[in-house]
Design a protein around this motif. Structure first.
Motif, PDB file in Angstrom:
ATOM      1  N   GLN A  70      25.783  21.782 -38.885  1.00  0.00           N
ATOM      2  CA  GLN A  70      26.549  22.876 -39.490  1.00  0.00           C
ATOM      3  C   GLN A  70      26.564  24.066 -38.549  1.00  0.00           C
ATOM      4  O   GLN A  70      25.540  24.446 -37.982  1.00  0.00           O
ATOM      5  CB  GLN A  70      25.939  23.285 -40.828  1.00  0.00           C
ATOM      6  N   VAL A  71      27.752  24.627 -38.374  1.00  0.00           N
ATOM      7  CA  VAL A  71      27.916  25.783 -37.498  1.00  0.00           C
ATOM      8  C   VAL A  71      27.313  27.011 -38.173  1.00  0.00           C
ATOM      9  O   VAL A  71      27.631  27.317 -39.330  1.00  0.00           O
ATOM     10  CB  VAL A  71      29.404  26.019 -37.171  1.00  0.00           C
ATOM     11  N   LEU A  72      26.450  27.732 -37.441  1.00  0.00           N
ATOM     12  CA  LEU A  72      25.887  28.975 -37.946  1.00  0.00           C
ATOM     13  C   LEU A  72      26.687  30.179 -37.448  1.00  0.00           C
ATOM     14  O   LEU A  72      27.016  31.078 -38.217  1.00  0.00           O
ATOM     15  CB  LEU A  72      24.421  29.101 -37.517  1.00  0.00           C
ATOM     16  N   ARG A  73      26.993  30.150 -36.146  1.00  0.00           N
ATOM     17  CA  ARG A  73      27.744  31.270 -35.559  1.00  0.00           C
ATOM     18  C   ARG A  73      28.189  30.851 -34.166  1.00  0.00           C
ATOM     19  O   ARG A  73      27.731  29.855 -33.623  1.00  0.00           O
ATOM     20  CB  ARG A  73      26.870  32.526 -35.479  1.00  0.00           C
ATOM     21  N   LEU A  74      29.061  31.649 -33.582  1.00  0.00           N
ATOM     22  CA  LEU A  74      29.447  31.430 -32.205  1.00  0.00           C
ATOM     23  C   LEU A  74      28.278  31.758 -31.292  1.00  0.00           C
ATOM     24  O   LEU A  74      27.489  32.672 -31.593  1.00  0.00           O
ATOM     25  CB  LEU A  74      30.654  32.285 -31.835  1.00  0.00           C
ATOM     26  N   ALA A  75      28.162  31.047 -30.212  1.00  0.00           N
ATOM     27  CA  ALA A  75      27.088  31.316 -29.267  1.00  0.00           C
ATOM     28  C   ALA A  75      27.346  32.638 -28.566  1.00  0.00           C
ATOM     29  O   ALA A  75      28.502  33.034 -28.355  1.00  0.00           O
ATOM     30  CB  ALA A  75      26.988  30.192 -28.239  1.00  0.00           C
ATOM     31  N   ARG A 100      22.984  23.977 -36.756  1.00  0.00           N
ATOM     32  CA  ARG A 100      21.727  23.496 -37.329  1.00  0.00           C
ATOM     33  C   ARG A 100      21.925  22.054 -37.780  1.00  0.00           C
ATOM     34  O   ARG A 100      22.965  21.706 -38.341  1.00  0.00           O
ATOM     35  CB  ARG A 100      21.309  24.367 -38.507  1.00  0.00           C
ATOM     36  N   TRP A 101      20.939  21.205 -37.524  1.00  0.00           N
ATOM     37  CA  TRP A 101      21.001  19.812 -37.925  1.00  0.00           C
ATOM     38  C   TRP A 101      19.587  19.312 -38.195  1.00  0.00           C
ATOM     39  O   TRP A 101      18.605  20.036 -37.984  1.00  0.00           O
ATOM     40  CB  TRP A 101      21.667  18.950 -36.851  1.00  0.00           C
ATOM     41  N   THR A 102      19.487  18.105 -38.668  1.00  0.00           N
ATOM     42  CA  THR A 102      18.196  17.507 -39.005  1.00  0.00           C
ATOM     43  C   THR A 102      17.880  16.408 -38.018  1.00  0.00           C
ATOM     44  O   THR A 102      18.709  15.521 -37.772  1.00  0.00           O
ATOM     45  CB  THR A 102      18.213  16.923 -40.428  1.00  0.00           C
ATOM     46  N   ALA A 103      16.685  16.437 -37.425  1.00  0.00           N
ATOM     47  CA  ALA A 103      16.254  15.420 -36.470  1.00  0.00           C
ATOM     48  C   ALA A 103      15.939  14.123 -37.202  1.00  0.00           C
ATOM     49  O   ALA A 103      15.760  14.111 -38.427  1.00  0.00           O
ATOM     50  CB  ALA A 103      15.029  15.914 -35.707  1.00  0.00           C
ATOM     51  N   PRO A 104      15.853  13.009 -36.504  1.00  0.00           N
ATOM     52  CA  PRO A 104      15.532  11.735 -37.148  1.00  0.00           C
ATOM     53  C   PRO A 104      14.208  11.750 -37.909  1.00  0.00           C
ATOM     54  O   PRO A 104      14.043  11.006 -38.876  1.00  0.00           O
ATOM     55  CB  PRO A 104      15.487  10.750 -35.971  1.00  0.00           C
ATOM     56  N   ASP A 105      13.260  12.599 -37.485  1.00  0.00           N
ATOM     57  CA  ASP A 105      11.982  12.666 -38.201  1.00  0.00           C
ATOM     58  C   ASP A 105      12.035  13.594 -39.403  1.00  0.00           C
ATOM     59  O   ASP A 105      11.022  13.822 -40.073  1.00  0.00           O
ATOM     60  CB  ASP A 105      10.865  13.110 -37.256  1.00  0.00           C
ATOM     61  N   GLY A 106      13.232  14.166 -39.674  1.00  0.00           N
ATOM     62  CA  GLY A 106      13.400  15.025 -40.832  1.00  0.00           C
ATOM     63  C   GLY A 106      13.200  16.497 -40.560  1.00  0.00           C
ATOM     64  O   GLY A 106      13.433  17.329 -41.451  1.00  0.00           O
ATOM     65  N   ALA A 107      12.791  16.853 -39.355  1.00  0.00           N
ATOM     66  CA  ALA A 107      12.558  18.262 -39.023  1.00  0.00           C
ATOM     67  C   ALA A 107      13.883  18.949 -38.725  1.00  0.00           C
ATOM     68  O   ALA A 107      14.775  18.362 -38.105  1.00  0.00           O
ATOM     69  CB  ALA A 107      11.631  18.369 -37.818  1.00  0.00           C
ATOM     70  N   PRO A 108      14.034  20.208 -39.153  1.00  0.00           N
ATOM     71  CA  PRO A 108      15.272  20.936 -38.858  1.00  0.00           C
ATOM     72  C   PRO A 108      15.327  21.350 -37.384  1.00  0.00           C
ATOM     73  O   PRO A 108      14.300  21.646 -36.769  1.00  0.00           O
ATOM     74  CB  PRO A 108      15.184  22.155 -39.773  1.00  0.00           C
ATOM     75  N   ARG A 109      16.513  21.322 -36.830  1.00  0.00           N
ATOM     76  CA  ARG A 109      16.713  21.713 -35.441  1.00  0.00           C
ATOM     77  C   ARG A 109      17.863  22.712 -35.377  1.00  0.00           C
ATOM     78  O   ARG A 109      18.822  22.649 -36.150  1.00  0.00           O
ATOM     79  CB  ARG A 109      17.055  20.503 -34.571  1.00  0.00           C
ATOM     80  N   THR A 110      17.770  23.638 -34.423  1.00  0.00           N
ATOM     81  CA  THR A 110      18.828  24.622 -34.185  1.00  0.00           C
ATOM     82  C   THR A 110      19.049  24.705 -32.684  1.00  0.00           C
ATOM     83  O   THR A 110      18.088  24.740 -31.910  1.00  0.00           O
ATOM     84  CB  THR A 110      18.451  26.006 -34.728  1.00  0.00           C
ATOM     85  N   GLY A 111      20.314  24.749 -32.276  1.00  0.00           N
ATOM     86  CA  GLY A 111      20.605  24.826 -30.853  1.00  0.00           C
ATOM     87  C   GLY A 111      22.063  25.131 -30.599  1.00  0.00           C
ATOM     88  O   GLY A 111      22.872  25.234 -31.538  1.00  0.00           O
ATOM     89  N   ASP A 124      31.382  25.428 -40.886  1.00  0.00           N
ATOM     90  CA  ASP A 124      32.013  24.142 -40.565  1.00  0.00           C
ATOM     91  C   ASP A 124      30.943  23.107 -40.235  1.00  0.00           C
ATOM     92  O   ASP A 124      29.885  23.426 -39.685  1.00  0.00           O
ATOM     93  CB  ASP A 124      32.958  24.276 -39.371  1.00  0.00           C
ATOM     94  N   THR A 125      31.215  21.865 -40.564  1.00  0.00           N
ATOM     95  CA  THR A 125      30.294  20.770 -40.250  1.00  0.00           C
ATOM     96  C   THR A 125      30.963  19.791 -39.276  1.00  0.00           C
ATOM     97  O   THR A 125      32.198  19.665 -39.259  1.00  0.00           O
ATOM     98  CB  THR A 125      29.872  20.022 -41.519  1.00  0.00           C
ATOM     99  N   PHE A 126      30.160  19.116 -38.517  1.00  0.00           N
ATOM    100  CA  PHE A 126      30.680  18.134 -37.560  1.00  0.00           C
ATOM    101  C   PHE A 126      29.597  17.097 -37.296  1.00  0.00           C
ATOM    102  O   PHE A 126      28.410  17.323 -37.564  1.00  0.00           O
ATOM    103  CB  PHE A 126      31.089  18.817 -36.247  1.00  0.00           C
TER     104      PHE A 126
END
Length: 202
Positions: A70-75, A100-111, A124-126
Motif C-alpha cells: 500500500q502506498v503511504l506517500r511519494l518518496a 508498506r507491505w507484509t514480509a513472508p514471516d508476517g512482519a511489516p515492512r516499509t520501503g 493505492d495498492t499494488f
C-alpha cells in the motif's frame, strides 16, 4: 545434390584432378553437415538452455513471493535531480513511493519502491514481489520468456555452426584453387621456353 553428382561424375573422368575430387568431397561433406549437424546443434543447444532456464524459473518462484503493498506517500525528492525519481529508460511512466507491505514471516515492512504513476497516490495498492526476508525484488522470469530465450539460443547456435561450416568450405576451396594455380605456374615455367618452337617436345 549437385555435390553428390559432382563426386560421382569425377570418379572415372580422365580429366579429373586430385583437387577436383577433393573439392567435390568437401562440398558433399558440407551439405551433409548443414543438413544434419546444424539442426542437431540448434536443437541440443535450445533444449539445454530451456532446461537450465526452467530450473532458474522454478528456483525464482520458490525464493520469491508476491504480496500486496500500500502506498503511504511519494518518496522524498533528492537534493539534486527530478522531483519524482524514475527508473532510467522509463521516463514519466513510474515514480518512487514509500509503501508498506507484509514480509513472508508476517512482519511489516516499509520501503521505497517504483510503481506506475496511476498507482502512486496514497492509499493505492499494488502487487509486489519480495524475497524470503521481505525485501523487494524483481518478478521471477516467466516460462514464456525462458522458452523464447531458449529458442533464440538454439537459432543462434545453428547459425554459428552453419557459418563455420561454410567458412571452412570456402577456405578449403580457396586453398585448392591456389594449389591449381601453383601447379599451372610450374607447368608453364617448364613448357614456356619451348612454346611455339617447331618440334618442341616432339
Amino acid at each position: 545434390m549437385r555435390a553428390a553428382t559432382g563426386v560421382w561424375r569425377w570418379r572415372h573422368n580422365p580429366l579429373c584432378r586430385t583437387t577436383d575430387l577433393i573439392e567435390a568431397w568437401v562440398a558433399l561433406t558440407a551439405v551433409v553437415l548443414l543438413a544434419l549437424a546444424v539442426p542437431a546443434v540448434g536443437w541440443i543447444s535450445g533444449a539445454r538452455t530451456d532446461a537450465s532456464l526452467r530450473s532458474a524459473v522454478l528456483a525464482q518462484h520458490q525464493q520469491r513471493q508476491q504480496t500486496t503493498a500500500q502506498v503511504l506517500r511519494l518518496a522524498a525528492a533528492p537534493t539534486a535531480g527530478p522531483r519524482n525519481p524514475e527508473p532510467a529508460g522509463a521516463p514519466h511512466l513510474r515514480r518512487a513511493v514509500v509503501a508498506r507491505w507484509t514480509a513472508p514471516d508476517g512482519a511489516p515492512r516499509t520501503g521505497t519502491v517504483a510503481v506506475r504513476r496511476d498507482l502512486s497516490d496514497p492509499g493505492d495498492t499494488f502487487r509486489l514481489w519480495t524475497d524470503r526476508s521481505g525485501r523487494p525484488v524483481a518478478p521471477p522470469m516467466r516460462a514464456e520468456t525462458a522458452r523464447a530465450h531458449a529458442v533464440l539460443v538454439g537459432l543462434l547456435a545453428a547459425s554459428l555452426v552453419s557459418v563455420f561450416i561454410e567458412t571452412a568450405r570456402r577456405g578449403i576451396v580457396r586453398r585448392l584453387v591456389h594449389r591449381r594455380y601453383e601447379r599451372l605456374d610450374r607447368a608453364w615455367a617448364e613448357a614456356g621456353p619451348d612454346w611455339g618452337r617447331t618440334g618442341a617436345g616432339g
